[in-house]
Write a protein that holds these residues in place. Structure first.
Motif, PDB file in Angstrom:
ATOM      1  N   VAL A  19       4.036  27.666  27.014  1.00 24.38           N
ATOM      2  CA  VAL A  19       4.923  27.078  28.018  1.00 24.38           C
ATOM      3  C   VAL A  19       6.205  26.565  27.368  1.00 24.38           C
ATOM      4  O   VAL A  19       7.308  26.717  27.914  1.00 24.38           O
ATOM      5  N   SER A  20       6.066  25.993  26.193  1.00 29.95           N
ATOM      6  CA  SER A  20       7.237  25.510  25.464  1.00 29.95           C
ATOM      7  C   SER A  20       8.194  26.653  25.144  1.00 29.95           C
ATOM      8  O   SER A  20       9.418  26.525  25.297  1.00 29.95           O
ATOM      9  N   GLU A  21       7.649  27.796  24.707  1.00 29.09           N
ATOM     10  CA  GLU A  21       8.483  28.952  24.383  1.00 29.09           C
ATOM     11  C   GLU A  21       9.169  29.498  25.637  1.00 29.09           C
ATOM     12  O   GLU A  21      10.358  29.814  25.619  1.00 29.09           O
ATOM     13  N   ILE A  22       8.409  29.627  26.738  1.00 26.97           N
ATOM     14  CA  ILE A  22       8.985  30.158  27.972  1.00 26.97           C
ATOM     15  C   ILE A  22      10.110  29.254  28.473  1.00 26.97           C
ATOM     16  O   ILE A  22      11.143  29.730  28.943  1.00 26.97           O
ATOM     17  N   ALA A  23       9.912  27.950  28.366  1.00 23.98           N
ATOM     18  CA  ALA A  23      10.929  26.988  28.807  1.00 23.98           C
ATOM     19  C   ALA A  23      12.052  26.833  27.795  1.00 23.98           C
ATOM     20  O   ALA A  23      13.039  26.151  28.054  1.00 23.98           O
ATOM     21  N   GLU A  78     -15.258  15.605  33.394  1.00 27.75           N
ATOM     22  CA  GLU A  78     -15.196  17.064  33.346  1.00 27.75           C
ATOM     23  C   GLU A  78     -13.925  17.539  34.045  1.00 27.75           C
ATOM     24  O   GLU A  78     -13.702  17.228  35.218  1.00 27.75           O
ATOM     25  N   CYS A  79     -13.086  18.270  33.317  1.00 26.56           N
ATOM     26  CA  CYS A  79     -11.828  18.770  33.888  1.00 26.56           C
ATOM     27  C   CYS A  79     -11.799  20.296  33.897  1.00 26.56           C
ATOM     28  O   CYS A  79     -11.634  20.920  34.941  1.00 26.56           O
ATOM     29  N   ILE A  80     -11.948  20.902  32.723  1.00 24.96           N
ATOM     30  CA  ILE A  80     -11.939  22.354  32.582  1.00 24.96           C
ATOM     31  C   ILE A  80     -13.084  22.741  31.646  1.00 24.96           C
ATOM     32  O   ILE A  80     -13.693  21.876  31.002  1.00 24.96           O
ATOM     33  N   GLY A  81     -13.378  24.028  31.550  1.00 19.14           N
ATOM     34  CA  GLY A  81     -14.452  24.477  30.681  1.00 19.14           C
ATOM     35  C   GLY A  81     -14.121  24.313  29.211  1.00 19.14           C
ATOM     36  O   GLY A  81     -12.957  24.257  28.818  1.00 19.14           O
ATOM     37  N   ALA A  82     -15.149  24.240  28.381  1.00 20.27           N
ATOM     38  CA  ALA A  82     -14.938  24.085  26.936  1.00 20.27           C
ATOM     39  C   ALA A  82     -14.156  25.255  26.358  1.00 20.27           C
ATOM     40  O   ALA A  82     -13.292  25.066  25.485  1.00 20.27           O
ATOM     41  N   GLU A  83     -14.441  26.468  26.826  1.00 15.47           N
ATOM     42  CA  GLU A  83     -13.704  27.637  26.333  1.00 15.47           C
ATOM     43  C   GLU A  83     -12.244  27.563  26.736  1.00 15.47           C
ATOM     44  O   GLU A  83     -11.352  27.967  25.980  1.00 15.47           O
ATOM     45  N   GLN A  84     -11.982  27.062  27.934  1.00 16.15           N
ATOM     46  CA  GLN A  84     -10.596  26.903  28.387  1.00 16.15           C
ATOM     47  C   GLN A  84      -9.891  25.801  27.600  1.00 16.15           C
ATOM     48  O   GLN A  84      -8.714  25.935  27.241  1.00 16.15           O
ATOM     49  N   LEU A  85     -10.609  24.714  27.312  1.00 12.84           N
ATOM     50  CA  LEU A  85     -10.025  23.635  26.515  1.00 12.84           C
ATOM     51  C   LEU A  85      -9.598  24.145  25.142  1.00 12.84           C
ATOM     52  O   LEU A  85      -8.584  23.698  24.589  1.00 12.84           O
ATOM     53  N   ALA A  86     -10.334  25.105  24.614  1.00 10.69           N
ATOM     54  CA  ALA A  86     -10.018  25.663  23.298  1.00 10.69           C
ATOM     55  C   ALA A  86      -8.745  26.506  23.306  1.00 10.69           C
ATOM     56  O   ALA A  86      -8.270  26.920  22.247  1.00 10.69           O
ATOM     57  N   THR A  87      -8.167  26.750  24.476  1.00  7.76           N
ATOM     58  CA  THR A  87      -6.882  27.464  24.567  1.00  7.76           C
ATOM     59  C   THR A  87      -5.718  26.501  24.786  1.00  7.76           C
ATOM     60  O   THR A  87      -4.581  26.937  24.970  1.00  7.76           O
ATOM     61  N   LEU A  88      -5.983  25.197  24.776  1.00  5.56           N
ATOM     62  CA  LEU A  88      -4.968  24.208  25.142  1.00  5.56           C
ATOM     63  C   LEU A  88      -3.722  24.301  24.261  1.00  5.56           C
ATOM     64  O   LEU A  88      -2.590  24.250  24.760  1.00  5.56           O
ATOM     65  N   SER A  89      -3.907  24.442  22.949  1.00  8.19           N
ATOM     66  CA  SER A  89      -2.752  24.520  22.044  1.00  8.19           C
ATOM     67  C   SER A  89      -1.917  25.758  22.326  1.00  8.19           C
ATOM     68  O   SER A  89      -0.679  25.708  22.331  1.00  8.19           O
ATOM     69  N   THR A  90      -2.595  26.868  22.570  1.00  4.53           N
ATOM     70  CA  THR A  90      -1.877  28.107  22.882  1.00  4.53           C
ATOM     71  C   THR A  90      -1.072  27.957  24.155  1.00  4.53           C
ATOM     72  O   THR A  90       0.095  28.383  24.224  1.00  4.53           O
ATOM     73  N   VAL A  91      -1.661  27.348  25.182  1.00  4.38           N
ATOM     74  CA  VAL A  91      -0.962  27.162  26.451  1.00  4.38           C
ATOM     75  C   VAL A  91       0.255  26.259  26.263  1.00  4.38           C
ATOM     76  O   VAL A  91       1.354  26.551  26.759  1.00  4.38           O
ATOM     77  N   ALA A  92       0.089  25.156  25.533  1.00  5.95           N
ATOM     78  CA  ALA A  92       1.206  24.228  25.310  1.00  5.95           C
ATOM     79  C   ALA A  92       2.365  24.914  24.610  1.00  5.95           C
ATOM     80  O   ALA A  92       3.532  24.736  24.984  1.00  5.95           O
ATOM     81  N   ARG A  93       2.049  25.725  23.601  1.00  2.00           N
ATOM     82  CA  ARG A  93       3.103  26.412  22.848  1.00  2.00           C
ATOM     83  C   ARG A  93       3.728  27.523  23.673  1.00  2.00           C
ATOM     84  O   ARG A  93       4.942  27.762  23.605  1.00  2.00           O
ATOM     85  N   GLU A 136      10.434  34.975  37.081  1.00  2.65           N
ATOM     86  CA  GLU A 136       9.542  35.622  36.121  1.00  2.65           C
ATOM     87  C   GLU A 136       8.896  34.594  35.195  1.00  2.65           C
ATOM     88  O   GLU A 136       7.707  34.686  34.877  1.00  2.65           O
ATOM     89  N   ASP A 137       9.684  33.611  34.753  1.00  2.00           N
ATOM     90  CA  ASP A 137       9.141  32.546  33.906  1.00  2.00           C
ATOM     91  C   ASP A 137       8.016  31.804  34.642  1.00  2.00           C
ATOM     92  O   ASP A 137       6.952  31.520  34.070  1.00  2.00           O
ATOM     93  N   LYS A 138       8.262  31.492  35.918  1.00  5.72           N
ATOM     94  CA  LYS A 138       7.276  30.743  36.691  1.00  5.72           C
ATOM     95  C   LYS A 138       5.998  31.554  36.896  1.00  5.72           C
ATOM     96  O   LYS A 138       4.887  31.013  36.862  1.00  5.72           O
ATOM     97  N   MET A 139       6.162  32.858  37.068  1.00  3.07           N
ATOM     98  CA  MET A 139       4.986  33.718  37.221  1.00  3.07           C
ATOM     99  C   MET A 139       4.150  33.720  35.939  1.00  3.07           C
ATOM    100  O   MET A 139       2.915  33.627  35.976  1.00  3.07           O
ATOM    101  N   LYS A 140       4.817  33.824  34.793  1.00  2.00           N
ATOM    102  CA  LYS A 140       4.108  33.836  33.507  1.00  2.00           C
ATOM    103  C   LYS A 140       3.355  32.518  33.288  1.00  2.00           C
ATOM    104  O   LYS A 140       2.198  32.508  32.858  1.00  2.00           O
ATOM    105  N   GLY A 167       2.887  32.767  19.239  1.00  3.43           N
ATOM    106  CA  GLY A 167       3.353  33.500  20.412  1.00  3.43           C
ATOM    107  C   GLY A 167       3.771  34.908  20.089  1.00  3.43           C
ATOM    108  O   GLY A 167       4.531  35.510  20.857  1.00  3.43           O
ATOM    109  N   ALA A 168       3.316  35.441  18.958  1.00  5.42           N
ATOM    110  CA  ALA A 168       3.725  36.791  18.546  1.00  5.42           C
ATOM    111  C   ALA A 168       2.543  37.527  17.933  1.00  5.42           C
ATOM    112  O   ALA A 168       2.578  37.954  16.776  1.00  5.42           O
ATOM    113  N   ASP A 169       1.498  37.703  18.718  1.00  5.80           N
ATOM    114  CA  ASP A 169       0.287  38.342  18.222  1.00  5.80           C
ATOM    115  C   ASP A 169       0.520  39.780  17.779  1.00  5.80           C
ATOM    116  O   ASP A 169      -0.168  40.277  16.885  1.00  5.80           O
ATOM    117  N   ALA A 170       1.450  40.469  18.422  1.00  6.95           N
ATOM    118  CA  ALA A 170       1.689  41.868  18.076  1.00  6.95           C
ATOM    119  C   ALA A 170       2.225  41.994  16.654  1.00  6.95           C
ATOM    120  O   ALA A 170       1.802  42.870  15.888  1.00  6.95           O
TER     121      ALA A 170
END
Length: 538
Positions: A276-280, A259-274, A26-30, A376-379
């Motif tokens: 993945v850190s939480e899931i792990a 060029e690696c990823i889109g600018a909008e995707q790059l703007a999610t980099l911090s969220t993704v890093a955090r 499940e972690d890997k899927m997320k 990681g707790a938007d709700a």
């Protein structure tokens, strides 16, 4: 036009070899879903020839309907003196149905003699046969030249022969691996330059971080002609880790013009890093470049005065480019931009100057000081904003709760929770057993509320993580509990913080149910139905 560099993420395979990291299916899927949203080009899901968990992941990954990334399975070249069609490892890659195979082979003559104990000629045949076999079955093949840089420095002629064999067999990519992580950037640059002149197949780099040069070596390789970078989110990996893609991507894109990823995707980099850190369940260093909470933090004196006039005086990029934010520690401003965005999403008039908003900002700053984290707790954050603006109707309130844990010498532990609530003007209570106190609380709370909100039968807790906030306090330390819930159509996360893990868990659980009930009216379940589903108080 900028040169495109393909990003190959191996967090789910190489990253899990790091000490203390263990990911469920499940972690890997997320994480795979999050990596796809970031825009990486390849996601290495695991080694199907080595364990059943990875096979299950590959069997389920199609559920994600990935939009950007190709999923790849990892494996080794065929065993010595074995036909590729008889090799279990290669056939497992074919069986899991991925479009891309990533296989590694030996580039270092020392390893050929010592590790796989065969001849240099047989090793070349193993590389050729394995790539050819996978290509003949219609797969894109990425060949990882393991220990290539050490092999080249020891015997350049033979190291080059190994990758030529992979090219002859039709490999789509040849990735040069600094497996021991001991090479210097100038060595990487020189050797990649030679390889670029020797073969025409696109080149990739797979660097480890044993000299804390994983990112630098990856950049050096790209500047010398590599067009694929392999690495992991947050640099997870064996020993000192892999090249950290969270630093590689913005360095390539913002500093070097690739060029690696889109600018909008790059703007999610911090969220993704955090995320993945939480899931792990791994701590994200506050000073991690680009995405750490201190990466754009300023404290006191001349620095603060300067950045308030012009942030470029002490910031090398605009933090929002990577989804981070500026923080002034002597006058905490963190969180306002997130609040404005969230409030606008909810259709609320969020004015930084009105008293209501100022009070909310102070409340959130105080909660962050206590250890709350809303990335990681938007709700939970949405509930706070709605409550501050009078847009939250309380579905229930707590009157009391009790937890009993009984353990005898010859019996397993039994945990029971008793919850008493006020719902729709009525007092309702229920008891439930569970596999531990949190599960018992979840079961008792659910039994109380489903009498009034039957839709909660579709809501269940999908993840539960506990983070100790200050290790020096040992067993008395404050903890942060993160709960993820789903109703099969969407998922959301809530957070609780306390010196008592039960209280922190309760707060997160309650917020999860409150969020699930947003906009729902109380509907009392008929008595006969309550009897049938076992919801009558006992």
């Amino acid at each position: 036009m900028a040169t495109t560099v393909k990003i190959f993420d191996t967090t789910l395979r190489d990253g899990t070899q790091g000490e203390g990291i263990s990911l469920s299916v499940e972690d890997k899927m997320k994480i795979a879903r999050k990596l796809d949203s970031l825009g990486v080009h390849y996601i290495e899901g695991g080694w199907p020839g080595s364990n059943n968990k990875d096979i299950e992941f590959f069997n389920r990954v199609e559920e994600l309907e990935l939009k950007n990334a190709k999923v790849t399975a990892f494996g080794s070249t065929r065993r010595k003196d074995t036909l590729p069609e008889n090799d279990l490892n290669l056939n497992r890659i074919l069986e899991v149905g991925v479009p891309v195979a990533t296989i590694f082979g030996k580039s270092w003559d020392f390893h050929v003699h010592q590790a796989i104990q065969t001849t240099l000629e047989e090793n070349l045949a193993m590389i050729y046969d394995s790539v050819k076999y996978l290509k003949s079955n219609g797969l894109e093949v990425i060949y990882d030249a393991e220990h290539f840089f050490d092999g080249y420095k020891n015997n350049a002629e033979y190291a080059l022969q190994t990758i030529k064999k992979a090219e002859e067999a039709g490999a789509d990519w040849i990735v040069l691996c600094d497996t021991n992580g001991g090479s210097m950037p100038h060595e990487i640059s020189q050797i990649v330059t030679v390889v670029k002149q020797t073969i025409s197949t696109p080149i990739g780099i797979h660097a480890h971080n044993d000299c804390e040069l994983g990112v630098a070596n990856s950049l050096s390789a790209v500047m010398a002609g590599a067009t694929q970078v392999q690495g992991t989110i947050n640099g997870f990996g064996e020993r000192c880790g892999n090249a950290n893609l969270v630093s590689v991507i913005p360095n390539l894109q913002l500093k070097l013009g690739y060029e690696c990823i889109g600018a909008e995707q790059l703007a999610t980099l911090s969220t993704v890093a955090r995320y993945v850190s939480e899931i792990a369940n791994m701590h994200l260093p506050v000073n991690q470049p680009y995405v750490g909470s201190a990466a754009f933090a300023h404290k006191g004196g001349i620095h603060v005065s300067a950045i308030l006039r012009n942030s470029s005086t002490y910031e090398h990029i605009t933090p929002e480019l990577v989804g981070n934010k500026q923080r002034v520690l002597v006058s905490e401003l963190a969180g306002q931009s997130n609040l404005v965005f969230k409030a606008q999403e909810l259709g609320l008039d969020f004015d930084n100057d009105n008293q209501q908003t100022k009070k909310l900002i102070e409340q959130i700053k105080d909660m962050e000081h206590q250890g709350y984290q809303f990335e990681g707790a938007d709700a939970t954050l949405e509930l706070l904003i709605r409550d501050a603006y009078g847009k939250l109707e309380e579905a229930f309130t707590l009157e009391s709760l009790k937890i009993m844990v009984v353990k005898t010498a010859d019996q397993p532990v039994v945990t029971e929770a008793i919850v008493k609530l006020k719902v729709n003007g009525e007092t309702v209570y229920n008891a439930a057993e569970g596999n531990g106190p949190v599960n018992a609380l979840d079961n008792a709370l659910r039994k109380c509320l489903m009498q009034y909100y039957p839709s909660l039968q579709n809501v269940h807790l999908s993840d539960y993580k506990v983070r100790v906030l200050d290790e020096k306090d040992t067993t008395a330390a404050k903890v942060r509990v993160l709960v993820e819930s789903t109703d099969f159509s969407s998922s959301w996360s809530t957070v609780g913080v306390s010196g008592n893990v039960i209280e922190a868990s309760w707060d997160a659980l309650v917020d999860s149910f409150r969020y699930a009930l947003l906009g729902q009216s109380c509907t009392v379940v008929p008595d006969e139905h309550r009897e049938r589903v076992g919801l009558v108080n006992h």
